[in-house]
Design an enzyme around this catalytic site. Structure first.
Site, mmCIF file in Angstrom:
data_model
loop_
_atom_site.group_PDB
_atom_site.id
_atom_site.type_symbol
_atom_site.label_atom_id
_atom_site.label_comp_id
_atom_site.label_asym_id
_atom_site.label_seq_id
_atom_site.Cartn_x
_atom_site.Cartn_y
_atom_site.Cartn_z
ATOM 1 C CD GLU A 1 -0.308 -5.342 6.063
ATOM 2 O OE1 GLU A 1 -0.296 -5.985 4.985
ATOM 3 O OE2 GLU A 1 -0.579 -4.118 6.102
ATOM 4 C CG HIS B 1 -3.277 -3.249 3.959
ATOM 5 N ND1 HIS B 1 -2.243 -2.635 4.626
ATOM 6 C CD2 HIS B 1 -3.926 -2.292 3.284
ATOM 7 C CE1 HIS B 1 -2.274 -1.337 4.364
ATOM 8 N NE2 HIS B 1 -3.283 -1.107 3.559
ATOM 9 C CB CYS C 1 -0.982 -0.055 1.161
ATOM 10 S SG CYS C 1 -2.397 1.007 0.893
HETATM 11 N N1 GLN Z 1 -3.644 6.329 1.152
HETATM 12 C C1 GLN Z 1 -2.362 6.055 1.730
HETATM 13 C C2 GLN Z 1 -1.263 6.896 1.085
HETATM 14 O O1 GLN Z 1 -1.475 7.548 0.131
HETATM 15 C C3 GLN Z 1 -2.003 4.603 1.608
HETATM 16 C C4 GLN Z 1 -2.988 3.787 2.405
HETATM 17 C C5 GLN Z 1 -2.436 2.552 3.017
HETATM 18 O O2 GLN Z 1 -1.226 2.318 3.125
HETATM 19 N N2 GLN Z 1 -3.336 1.765 3.532
HETATM 20 O O3 GLN Z 1 -0.182 6.897 1.583
#
Ligand code: GLN
Length: 187
Positions: free
Chosen positions: A171, A169, A79
């Protein structure tokens, strides 16, 4: 096998638990002195990429981490970690590590879909139920980048040699198959 998990911000403890239950050794990276030569791979967890990028910069990590990834250190970004690895963001002027040849869109699924889960087909893993939280996706993957999974027509998991990146995710679920995939990638 010893995996360094960046513990500056975000969901790092969940990654540590998953790695430990697969028998890997874990080292939290908070200071540059934790980023030792003996690490077999590193994980950049989910969280807030702008905050993590700032902490990586202030902690003096950006250049040494980039150099070691370029020299072959296996890395997995989840992410926010995907955002930190990308060499272009389509809706943000920042670039952090820039080692992954991909154009990434932040908060890409829109506000209505702040967080959701969906079934994917993960190459090399199979059917997989993925959790997304204000997730990015990959708008464009470079020629050396293998697409491992798509969700709703968008690329959400990629691999470029020793770099793995997922928009979701693993995890935060009990399914350890993506962690196993990363450990196998290192071996
Ligand atoms: N929206 C977050 C960002 O731009 C990422 C979201 C996440 O890691 N769950 O950093």
């Amino acid at each position: 096998m010893k995996i360094g998990v960046f513990a500056l911000q975000g969901a790092f403890i969940e990654h540590e638990r998953a790695l430990l239950s697969l028998g890997a050794e874990v080292k939290e990276i908070r200071l540059l002195s934790d980023f030792t030569e003996d690490l077999d791979g590193v994980i950049l967890p989910g969280g807030e990429s702008t905050v993590q990028g700032k902490l990586l910069r202030e902690g003096g990590f950006l250049e040494p981490l980039k150099e070691r990834i370029q020299a072959g250190l296996p890395v997995w970004g989840t992410c926010a970690g995907l955002i930190l690895l990308a060499n272009r963001l389509s809706n943000d002027s920042n670039v952090y590590l820039g080692t992954l040849d991909a154009t990434v869109r932040r908060n890409a699924y829109g506000r209505q879909l702040g967080s959701f889960s969906d079934e994917l087909d993960f190459k090399g893993i199979g059917k997989y139920s993925a959790v997304f939280i204000r997730a990015p996706y990959v708008e464009e993957a470079g020629s050396g980048v293998e697409v491992l999974a798509e969700c709703r027509g968008k690329i959400v998991a990629v691999r470029q040699e020793h770099m793995l990146a997922t928009a979701f995710h693993p995890e935060l679920t009990d399914d350890l198959r993506v962690h196993s995939y990363f450990l196998k990638m290192i071996r």
